[in-house]
Design a protein around this motif. Structure first.
Motif, mmCIF file in Angstrom:
data_model
loop_
_atom_site.group_PDB
_atom_site.id
_atom_site.type_symbol
_atom_site.label_atom_id
_atom_site.label_comp_id
_atom_site.label_asym_id
_atom_site.label_seq_id
_atom_site.Cartn_x
_atom_site.Cartn_y
_atom_site.Cartn_z
ATOM 1 N N LEU A 63 0.817 -1.212 0.000
ATOM 2 C CA LEU A 63 0.000 0.000 0.000
ATOM 3 C C LEU A 63 0.852 1.264 0.000
ATOM 4 C CD1 LEU A 63 -2.967 -0.955 2.367
ATOM 5 C CD2 LEU A 63 -2.849 -1.017 -0.132
ATOM 6 N N GLU A 64 2.010 1.211 0.645
ATOM 7 C CA GLU A 64 2.934 2.353 0.554
ATOM 8 C C GLU A 64 3.424 2.535 -0.879
ATOM 9 O OE1 GLU A 64 3.799 4.663 2.580
ATOM 10 O OE2 GLU A 64 2.826 3.934 4.400
ATOM 11 N N ALA A 65 3.649 1.410 -1.573
ATOM 12 C CA ALA A 65 4.049 1.499 -2.982
ATOM 13 C C ALA A 65 2.914 2.083 -3.828
ATOM 14 C CB ALA A 65 4.440 0.113 -3.499
ATOM 15 N N VAL A 66 1.676 1.713 -3.506
ATOM 16 C CA VAL A 66 0.518 2.289 -4.214
ATOM 17 C C VAL A 66 0.480 3.802 -4.010
ATOM 18 C CG1 VAL A 66 -2.000 2.376 -4.286
ATOM 19 C CG2 VAL A 66 -0.835 0.167 -4.133
ATOM 20 N N ARG A 67 0.728 4.231 -2.778
ATOM 21 C CA ARG A 67 0.705 5.672 -2.490
ATOM 22 C C ARG A 67 1.825 6.407 -3.217
ATOM 23 N NH1 ARG A 67 -1.239 6.583 3.820
ATOM 24 N NH2 ARG A 67 -3.278 5.555 3.559
ATOM 25 N N ARG A 68 2.993 5.781 -3.291
ATOM 26 C CA ARG A 68 4.085 6.419 -4.044
ATOM 27 C C ARG A 68 3.723 6.539 -5.516
ATOM 28 N NH1 ARG A 68 7.315 3.266 -0.544
ATOM 29 N NH2 ARG A 68 7.535 1.636 -2.126
ATOM 30 N N HIS A 69 3.085 5.489 -6.054
ATOM 31 C CA HIS A 69 2.648 5.518 -7.454
ATOM 32 C C HIS A 69 1.610 6.630 -7.660
ATOM 33 C CE1 HIS A 69 1.607 4.224 -11.426
ATOM 34 N NE2 HIS A 69 0.432 3.704 -11.087
ATOM 35 N N ALA A 70 0.666 6.750 -6.726
ATOM 36 C CA ALA A 70 -0.363 7.799 -6.814
ATOM 37 C C ALA A 70 0.266 9.187 -6.669
ATOM 38 C CB ALA A 70 -1.424 7.584 -5.748
ATOM 39 N N ASN A 71 1.231 9.308 -5.778
ATOM 40 C CA ASN A 71 1.897 10.606 -5.607
ATOM 41 C C ASN A 71 2.701 10.995 -6.846
ATOM 42 O OD1 ASN A 71 0.894 11.185 -3.053
ATOM 43 N ND2 ASN A 71 2.573 10.125 -2.014
ATOM 44 N N GLN A 72 3.291 9.987 -7.498
ATOM 45 C CA GLN A 72 3.996 10.265 -8.752
ATOM 46 C C GLN A 72 3.021 10.782 -9.810
ATOM 47 O OE1 GLN A 72 7.515 9.895 -9.724
ATOM 48 N NE2 GLN A 72 6.492 11.254 -11.183
ATOM 49 N N ALA A 129 -8.115 11.151 -13.024
ATOM 50 C CA ALA A 129 -7.397 10.669 -11.841
ATOM 51 C C ALA A 129 -7.750 11.502 -10.614
ATOM 52 C CB ALA A 129 -5.893 10.708 -12.093
ATOM 53 N N ARG A 130 -7.956 12.800 -10.806
ATOM 54 C CA ARG A 130 -8.269 13.656 -9.662
ATOM 55 C C ARG A 130 -9.591 13.294 -9.005
ATOM 56 N NH1 ARG A 130 -8.349 20.093 -10.486
ATOM 57 N NH2 ARG A 130 -10.284 19.589 -11.569
ATOM 58 N N THR A 131 -10.539 12.762 -9.786
ATOM 59 C CA THR A 131 -11.835 12.415 -9.209
ATOM 60 C C THR A 131 -11.704 11.351 -8.118
ATOM 61 O OG1 THR A 131 -12.236 10.724 -10.920
ATOM 62 C CG2 THR A 131 -13.015 12.973 -11.360
ATOM 63 N N LEU A 132 -10.624 10.543 -8.180
ATOM 64 C CA LEU A 132 -10.439 9.490 -7.177
ATOM 65 C C LEU A 132 -9.262 9.748 -6.252
ATOM 66 C CD1 LEU A 132 -11.140 6.370 -9.412
ATOM 67 C CD2 LEU A 132 -12.546 7.177 -7.525
ATOM 68 N N LEU A 133 -8.241 10.429 -6.731
ATOM 69 C CA LEU A 133 -7.055 10.652 -5.909
ATOM 70 C C LEU A 133 -7.187 11.867 -4.995
ATOM 71 C CD1 LEU A 133 -4.115 9.890 -8.378
ATOM 72 C CD2 LEU A 133 -5.096 8.416 -6.623
ATOM 73 N N ALA A 134 -8.062 12.794 -5.332
ATOM 74 C CA ALA A 134 -8.248 13.977 -4.493
ATOM 75 C C ALA A 134 -9.150 13.628 -3.303
ATOM 76 C CB ALA A 134 -8.869 15.112 -5.305
ATOM 77 N N PRO A 135 -9.069 14.388 -2.220
ATOM 78 C CA PRO A 135 -9.939 14.128 -1.071
ATOM 79 C C PRO A 135 -11.405 14.323 -1.442
ATOM 80 C CG PRO A 135 -8.161 15.652 -0.500
ATOM 81 C CD PRO A 135 -8.140 15.502 -1.982
ATOM 82 N N THR A 136 -12.283 13.527 -0.826
ATOM 83 C CA THR A 136 -13.717 13.726 -0.989
ATOM 84 C C THR A 136 -14.133 14.979 -0.221
ATOM 85 O OG1 THR A 136 -14.227 12.389 0.960
ATOM 86 C CG2 THR A 136 -14.051 11.236 -1.156
ATOM 87 N N PRO A 137 -15.323 15.532 -0.497
ATOM 88 C CA PRO A 137 -15.782 16.689 0.287
ATOM 89 C C PRO A 137 -15.779 16.423 1.788
ATOM 90 C CG PRO A 137 -17.158 16.403 -1.653
ATOM 91 C CD PRO A 137 -16.245 15.220 -1.597
ATOM 92 N N GLU A 138 -16.144 15.188 2.183
ATOM 93 C CA GLU A 138 -16.132 14.856 3.608
ATOM 94 C C GLU A 138 -14.714 14.868 4.167
ATOM 95 O OE1 GLU A 138 -17.585 13.123 1.249
ATOM 96 O OE2 GLU A 138 -19.727 13.454 1.664
#
Length: 422
Positions: free
Chosen positions: A56-65, A198-207
């Motif tokens: 999951l840390e690797a997933v986050r690094r991929h998303a951050n890239q 990608a932003r629709t899923l990687l960005a924070p939700t309104p909540e």
């Protein structure tokens, strides 16, 4: 020729980036999704407790890239929604269990996995389209140049054109030219659409955004209370050790003068001179104290002139540039002034340079201030540093602080405060 190259370069760059996303991005997304599913499934067997945090840390690094590429390649900002880990995580197996639990409880983790699915399907299609619009026309040129002869007996389909002769090769070239012109207009928007998806899923939700906002407000409220208490203690200490002590001494001198004025007028005259000096020093200290609470020049003439006046008192040559068409709220001006004052104090004390530049301007609803020195560098935001104090002060007003200070210098401290000028 230069104009044509200038026009073609951005779409071609977008096509190359789309190719990277459609090959590298697709491979990594598929690999990480499969590993994440397997790792989470193996948690019940005990193995997943050790592998899930790593995957999951690797997933986050991929998303951050991808967030970084979105900002650099298309100007699409994607905020980071991940919850921070508590500082007291234990080590060993217990720590791994806690880490796995925290990751799985974070909604951003599951949105990352959803994004991997979207990225390997619709996201890849958009990336391929962005690349193909500029790369596919090259094939029509090759076909028209003579490659069609290879396909005399078995026509090669270029788009909807069966290529088996020079005439059909030229028709394919015409189609390629049309696609090329389409690519000039559409490659960059299609690549941007990939990042917007990608932003629709990687960005924070309104909540999540609201929760982060509440947490930030709670943190800044505590910091504001602590800062105010610290300022009150400083004022009390300065009054007690400075002006108050001098006034007490002056009162004692006046009492002595009262007793000596008839018996020893000469001595009484000396004590009067001492009392006069003490009153002048007390008045100076009170003025300095008032200036430290809210400088009169700041209230009367605004932030720009206040910073210029501050720079004149520094022992280092300081150049101040001000582009402020109006004035901000008094509280924002005060926070900005003391933040600049602290930054300048740090530069004078620790930078070791002989010149400082201060720039103040306003744009896009933000007051931006930069303090640059030509010192030795190495400044960083850390516990107990003056820069940390500036960050806390700005945080009360939703401001941010950034520091660039490579070894050998120069050091640039950049501050931003959201505000509207009147």
């Amino acid at each position: 020729m230069n104009a044509l190259a200038t026009r073609i370069r951005p779409p071609m760059l977008a096509a190359g980036r789309g190719l990277v996303l459609s090959v590298y991005g697709l491979a990594v997304s598929i690999t990480l999704f499969v590993l994440a599913v397997l790792s989470i499934s193996f948690i019940l067997l005990g193995i997943g407790v050790f592998t899930t945090p790593v995957v999951l840390e690797a997933v986050r690094r991929h998303a951050n890239q991808r967030r970084l590429w979105a900002a650099d390649w298309s100007g699409v900002r994607i905020p980071v929604p991940y919850r921070p880990f508590p500082p007291d995580l234990r080590k060993g197996v217990t720590g791994q269990v806690e880490r796995t639990t925290l990751l799985l409880k974070d909604p951003a983790t599951w949105r990352d996995l959803q994004w991997l699915l979207v990225d390997m399907t619709v996201g890849t299609v958009l990336a391929v389209v962005a690349a193909a619009l500029m790369i596919y026309p090259i094939e029509s040129v090759v076909l028209a140049a003579g490659l069609w002869r290879v396909f005399r007996d078995d026509p090669y389909w270029y788009g909807f054109v069966p290529v088996d002769s020079q005439l059909t090769g030229l028709v394919a070239l015409a189609l390629g030219i049309a696609l090329f012109h389409l690519g000039l207009r559409a490659a960059e928007p299609v690549l941007r659409a990939h990042f917007l998806l990608a932003r629709t899923l990687l960005a924070p939700t309104p909540e999540q955004t609201l929760a982060q906002r509440v947490d930030r407000l709670t943190e800044t409220r505590h910091e504001a209370v602590d800062t105010a208490a610290s300022e009150l203690r400083r004022i009390e200490r300065d009054l007690h050790d400075g002006a108050q002590a001098r006034l007490v001494a002056m009162g004692m001198n006046l009492g002595t003068i009262e007793a000596l004025i008839e018996k020893d007028p000469a001595q009484a005259k000396k004590l009067l001179a001492t009392a006069r000096e003490s009153s002048a020093e007390a008045l100076t200290e009170l003025r300095d104290l008032v200036r430290g609470i809210h400088p009169p020049v700041l209230a009367e003439r605004g932030l720009g002139d206040a910073v210029k006046a501050l720079a004149l008192r520094l022992p280092v040559a300081t150049e101040v540039t001000v582009e402020l068409p109006g004035r901000a709220e008094a509280s924002v001006e005060s926070a900005a002034y003391f933040a600049v004052s602290e930054a300048l104090t740090n530069a004078v004390k620790h930078a070791g340079g002989d010149r400082i530049w201060v720039d103040l301007h306003h744009g896009e609803g933000m007051l931006r201030i930069s303090v640059t020195d030509n010192g030795g560098g190495g400044a960083r935001i850390g516990s107990g540093s003056g820069l940390s104090g500036i960050e806390r002060r700005l945080g009360t007003f939703d401001g941010v602080l950034a520091v660039s200070s490579p070894a050998g210098g120069p050091t640039m401290v950049t501050m931003e405060l959201p505000c509207v000028l009147s």
